[in-house]
Design an enzyme around this catalytic site. Sequence first.
Site, short mmCIF file in Angstrom:
data_model
loop_
_atom_site.label_atom_id
_atom_site.label_comp_id
_atom_site.label_asym_id
_atom_site.label_seq_id
_atom_site.Cartn_x
_atom_site.Cartn_y
_atom_site.Cartn_z
N SER A 118 0.82 -1.22 0.00
CA SER A 118 0.00 0.00 0.00
C SER A 118 0.85 1.26 0.00
CB SER A 118 -0.92 0.00 1.22
OG SER A 118 -0.19 -0.22 2.41
N HIS A 139 -2.50 -2.92 -5.75
CA HIS A 139 -2.95 -2.51 -4.43
C HIS A 139 -4.46 -2.65 -4.35
CE1 HIS A 139 -3.56 0.91 -1.30
NE2 HIS A 139 -3.61 -0.27 -0.73
N GLU A 151 -5.40 -0.22 -7.35
CA GLU A 151 -4.34 0.68 -7.83
C GLU A 151 -3.27 -0.18 -8.51
OE1 GLU A 151 -3.39 4.70 -5.48
OE2 GLU A 151 -3.08 2.92 -4.27
N ASN A 189 -3.21 6.17 -0.46
CA ASN A 189 -2.70 6.44 0.89
C ASN A 189 -1.98 7.76 1.01
OD1 ASN A 189 -3.61 4.24 2.48
ND2 ASN A 189 -2.24 2.91 1.31
#
Length: 295
Positions: A118, A139, A151, A189
């Site tokens: 992540s 991800h 992702e 993130n």
Amino acid sequence: MKQIAVIGAGTMGNGIAHTFAQSGFTVKLIDRSEETLEKAILTISNNLDRMVSKGILSEDEKFKTISNIITYTDIKDGVVGCDLVVEAATENVALKMTIFNQLSQICDHDVILASNTSSISITQIAAQVVHPERVIGMHFMNPVPIMKLVEIIRGYSTSNKVTKIIMDLSVKLGKTPTEVNDYPGFVANRILMPMINESIETLYNHVAGVQEIDTVMKLGMAHPMGPLQLADFIGLDVCLSILNVMYDGFKNPKYAPCPLLVNMVMAGKLGIKSGEGFYDYSESKKAEKVSKQFN
């Protein structure tokens, strides 16, 4: 692609295995712990039962999904014959480097190697591998069987061919793949973690309480879950790890983890996984909620 290996049978690993198996792939789920693998299969079965009860799947589809998953405790045995390996181990740089170094030695050179990281650099991970052009980031979001986004992170050397294969594969899984470049935290993130960290700072500075902060974000910003509750759901240790990766990568104080987050992780208050974080998830608390429903 027919056979997929998933390394790590924790929350993300079993969710990824579930998703591939439900889409008809043979999945080799690998973890050093037999107990973790048994728990993973039970979790997948329970999640499938919920889907059956909601009419999303039939009993036959549930049976086929479970039968598509084979478990292994030895990584070398597990990756044999696989077209794609998805690493879903703990968000720890040294651990991921070790795994990919091992995969480079035991996998054929045409096997695509993906990481569910992540925040950690795909370029850094790929540096451990012969033919780094086959290394890519996938991800997934938690809970994997439900969340649509993946992702797709291209490292410095990731080839166009591998990127297209993984983008197309994600669509076959019923996901919406979104290609992003390889910077700390990627997109999800890089935006989410500073918000969670600022929410923890707000609590730390006594601006408001846990429920008040979450209520403001849910009702004022239309978030389905407050940031502190979401942090518990992700795992406070994972949040801390991601913030540290971004802080080290950008050298920017805005990514420095709040001292309250650091202390909670050191104290073992990790959120749902430990039974307590910003909220109480203990069995006694669950019993109290049930009691209130019937009184």
